[in-house]
Design a protein around this motif. Structure first.
Motif, PDB file in Angstrom:
ATOM      1  N   TYR A  30       0.842  -1.199   0.000  1.00  0.00           N
ATOM      2  CA  TYR A  30       0.000   0.000   0.000  1.00  0.00           C
ATOM      3  C   TYR A  30       0.879   1.253   0.000  1.00  0.00           C
ATOM      4  O   TYR A  30       0.642   2.189  -0.769  1.00  0.00           O
ATOM      5  CB  TYR A  30      -0.908   0.005   1.221  1.00  0.00           C
ATOM      6  N   LEU A  31       1.898   1.277   0.842  1.00  0.00           N
ATOM      7  CA  LEU A  31       2.803   2.421   0.881  1.00  0.00           C
ATOM      8  C   LEU A  31       3.470   2.621  -0.473  1.00  0.00           C
ATOM      9  O   LEU A  31       3.588   3.752  -0.957  1.00  0.00           O
ATOM     10  CB  LEU A  31       3.863   2.217   1.962  1.00  0.00           C
ATOM     11  N   ALA A  32       3.889   1.525  -1.100  1.00  0.00           N
ATOM     12  CA  ALA A  32       4.561   1.611  -2.398  1.00  0.00           C
ATOM     13  C   ALA A  32       3.623   2.175  -3.461  1.00  0.00           C
ATOM     14  O   ALA A  32       4.029   3.017  -4.281  1.00  0.00           O
ATOM     15  CB  ALA A  32       5.069   0.230  -2.817  1.00  0.00           C
ATOM     16  N   ARG A  33       2.356   1.741  -3.462  1.00  0.00           N
ATOM     17  CA  ARG A  33       1.408   2.241  -4.455  1.00  0.00           C
ATOM     18  C   ARG A  33       1.148   3.731  -4.275  1.00  0.00           C
ATOM     19  O   ARG A  33       1.092   4.499  -5.246  1.00  0.00           O
ATOM     20  CB  ARG A  33       0.093   1.463  -4.347  1.00  0.00           C
ATOM     21  N   GLU A  34       0.960   4.165  -3.025  1.00  0.00           N
ATOM     22  CA  GLU A  34       0.698   5.576  -2.763  1.00  0.00           C
ATOM     23  C   GLU A  34       1.891   6.451  -3.155  1.00  0.00           C
ATOM     24  O   GLU A  34       1.729   7.516  -3.762  1.00  0.00           O
ATOM     25  CB  GLU A  34       0.354   5.777  -1.288  1.00  0.00           C
ATOM     26  N   ILE A  35       3.085   6.013  -2.807  1.00  0.00           N
ATOM     27  CA  ILE A  35       4.288   6.772  -3.156  1.00  0.00           C
ATOM     28  C   ILE A  35       4.463   6.824  -4.668  1.00  0.00           C
ATOM     29  O   ILE A  35       4.806   7.866  -5.248  1.00  0.00           O
ATOM     30  CB  ILE A  35       5.532   6.163  -2.488  1.00  0.00           C
ATOM     31  N   ALA A  36       4.201   5.707  -5.345  1.00  0.00           N
ATOM     32  CA  ALA A  36       4.382   5.652  -6.797  1.00  0.00           C
ATOM     33  C   ALA A  36       3.402   6.564  -7.518  1.00  0.00           C
ATOM     34  O   ALA A  36       3.746   7.178  -8.537  1.00  0.00           O
ATOM     35  CB  ALA A  36       4.218   4.209  -7.289  1.00  0.00           C
ATOM     36  N   THR A  37       2.174   6.672  -7.030  1.00  0.00           N
ATOM     37  CA  THR A  37       1.151   7.453  -7.730  1.00  0.00           C
ATOM     38  C   THR A  37       1.063   8.893  -7.254  1.00  0.00           C
ATOM     39  O   THR A  37       0.730   9.781  -8.031  1.00  0.00           O
ATOM     40  CB  THR A  37      -0.228   6.788  -7.568  1.00  0.00           C
ATOM     41  N   LYS A  38       1.368   9.137  -5.971  1.00  0.00           N
ATOM     42  CA  LYS A  38       1.186  10.470  -5.404  1.00  0.00           C
ATOM     43  C   LYS A  38       2.478  11.125  -4.920  1.00  0.00           C
ATOM     44  O   LYS A  38       2.511  12.330  -4.680  1.00  0.00           O
ATOM     45  CB  LYS A  38       0.200  10.416  -4.235  1.00  0.00           C
ATOM     46  N   GLY A  39       3.511  10.302  -4.698  1.00  0.00           N
ATOM     47  CA  GLY A  39       4.747  10.832  -4.137  1.00  0.00           C
ATOM     48  C   GLY A  39       4.701  11.035  -2.640  1.00  0.00           C
ATOM     49  O   GLY A  39       5.686  11.454  -2.026  1.00  0.00           O
ATOM     50  N   THR A  40       3.572  10.730  -2.019  1.00  0.00           N
ATOM     51  CA  THR A  40       3.395  10.905  -0.574  1.00  0.00           C
ATOM     52  C   THR A  40       2.349   9.931  -0.075  1.00  0.00           C
ATOM     53  O   THR A  40       1.489   9.477  -0.837  1.00  0.00           O
ATOM     54  CB  THR A  40       2.969  12.349  -0.243  1.00  0.00           C
ATOM     55  N   VAL A  41       2.409   9.620   1.210  1.00  0.00           N
ATOM     56  CA  VAL A  41       1.412   8.749   1.833  1.00  0.00           C
ATOM     57  C   VAL A  41       1.272   9.153   3.297  1.00  0.00           C
ATOM     58  O   VAL A  41       2.254   9.466   3.972  1.00  0.00           O
ATOM     59  CB  VAL A  41       1.811   7.258   1.719  1.00  0.00           C
ATOM     60  N   THR A  42       0.042   9.180   3.763  1.00  0.00           N
ATOM     61  CA  THR A  42      -0.205   9.451   5.176  1.00  0.00           C
ATOM     62  C   THR A  42       0.096   8.202   5.982  1.00  0.00           C
ATOM     63  O   THR A  42      -0.355   7.099   5.646  1.00  0.00           O
ATOM     64  CB  THR A  42      -1.671   9.867   5.397  1.00  0.00           C
ATOM     65  N   LEU A  43       0.851   8.361   7.052  1.00  0.00           N
ATOM     66  CA  LEU A  43       1.258   7.228   7.884  1.00  0.00           C
ATOM     67  C   LEU A  43       0.198   6.981   8.961  1.00  0.00           C
ATOM     68  O   LEU A  43       0.332   7.414  10.104  1.00  0.00           O
ATOM     69  CB  LEU A  43       2.637   7.487   8.499  1.00  0.00           C
ATOM     70  N   SER A  44      -0.860   6.295   8.570  1.00  0.00           N
ATOM     71  CA  SER A  44      -1.928   5.974   9.515  1.00  0.00           C
ATOM     72  C   SER A  44      -1.396   5.065  10.608  1.00  0.00           C
ATOM     73  O   SER A  44      -0.501   4.246  10.388  1.00  0.00           O
ATOM     74  CB  SER A  44      -3.085   5.289   8.789  1.00  0.00           C
ATOM     75  N   GLY A  45      -1.940   5.210  11.800  1.00  0.00           N
ATOM     76  CA  GLY A  45      -1.539   4.351  12.910  1.00  0.00           C
ATOM     77  C   GLY A  45      -0.405   4.897  13.739  1.00  0.00           C
ATOM     78  O   GLY A  45       0.109   4.201  14.620  1.00  0.00           O
TER      79      GLY A  45
END
Length: 327
Positions: free
Chosen positions: A206-221
């Protein structure tokens, strides 16, 4: 329980469905339409935010008093055309129906004559567009609410709450005399409930997909106590997933960016957001073996909100930590 959904249905006069209703639109089972009205547009969301204005306009396009909700939101835009019924008749019918069905009236007001003294009060000419702004109708709705010429007629608004064991139900009704023979009616029904979260699991993919498409990901948890920059123990599962992703991408450089809501002054929030980002970096380096050079902590405070800061729900979403791909 004083009443039932069926009671509400019976309070307004029977009607005949017309072929002019928008495709796929039918009345909510809780509340019927005004006789001869047709549905111009409707929508249904399983989970959304909704905001009910309950006080007057107190400044330039500003209302202080709101009720912030989340849950199922159903919206219906009706028009009563070629009618001799007035906005005031429509408004009073709906308002009385809510009360008779056992709803607690949260806000009410009407201004059939566009009285300047009532303009900023609930249901007034100036109040209505301000109150509607936080629950905007899409342009595709083709709604004529809050449109028209200076000769258009008055407004009315009522909001009610019905307590039910399975969750509170809220109804808002806005009525507007668009023209002498056209009344516009907006009916919104909110079935209050919390978000059924846990449907998205945070994993390295999930982290890889978000970074690949958006360049950023919210770190839930990732959790912190109020006003502190100490990572709470219950963040361990999320940190382990983040560490796995970082080790899989050891050659990449990332920013860990802290965000806050807008409570407090800017300097304080900028500092708190950077301290929280640094706390996450320190945890990943000291407890999970991530190279210090791979991560850089930054904080932007309240300067990049995801949503409004005017509600508890919005502020909670804005307080977050993100992983951003660097150069």
């Amino acid at each position: 329980m004083k009443n039932s959904y069926l009671t509400m249905l019976l309070l307004l006069l029977p009607y005949l469905m017309t072929a002019q209703d928008a495709d796929g639109c039918t009345d909510h089972p809780l509340i019927s339409r005004y006789p001869d009205a047709q549905i111009i547009w409707c929508s249904a969301e399983d989970f959304a935010e909704y905001h009910i204005a309950t006080g007057p306009v107190t400044g330039y396009q500003h209302i202080d008093e709101w009720i912030d909700l989340e849950g199922k939101v159903y919206r219906y835009n009706y028009e009563l055309r070629n009618t001799t019924n007035t906005m005031n008749e429509v408004y009073q019918n709906y308002r009385n129906a809510l009360q008779k069905a056992g709803f607690e009236i949260l806000a009410e007001g009407n201004d059939p004559n566009r009285d300047r003294m009532k303009a900023n009060e609930v249901g007034g000419k100036s109040w209505m567009p301000v109150a509607s702004r936080r629950n905007p109708l899409p342009t595709t709705s083709m709604s004529r609410l809050n449109t028209g010429s200076s000769s258009s007629g008055g407004y009315g608004f009522a909001a009610g709450k019905l307590e039910k064991p399975e969750g509170n139900v809220f109804v808002t009704v806005s009525a507007y005399q668009y023209r002498s023979d056209i009344v516009v009616i907006q009916v919104d029904v909110i079935e209050e409930k919390p978000l059924d979260d846990g449907k998205i699991t945070i994993d390295p993919d999930y982290l890889a997909r978000e970074i690949a498409t958006k360049g950023t990901v919210t770190l839930s948890g990732i959790f912190f106590d109020f006003d502190l920059a100490i990572v709470k123990p219950e963040s361990a599962d999320a940190l382990a997933v983040i560490a796995t992703y970082l080790k899989q991408n050891a050659d990449a450089h990332f920013f860990v960016v802290g965000h806050t809501d807008y409570k407090g002054n800017l300097a304080y929030n900028l500092n708190l957001s950077k301290e929280r980002a640094a706390a996450v970096v320190n945890k990943l380096v000291s407890d999970y073996g991530i190279a210090k050079e791979q991560l850089e902590a930054q904080g932007v405070g309240p300067l990049a909100p995801r949503t409004t800061n005017e509600s508890d729900i919005g502020r909670e979403k804005n307080r977050r930590v993100e992983l951003v791909l660097g150069n």
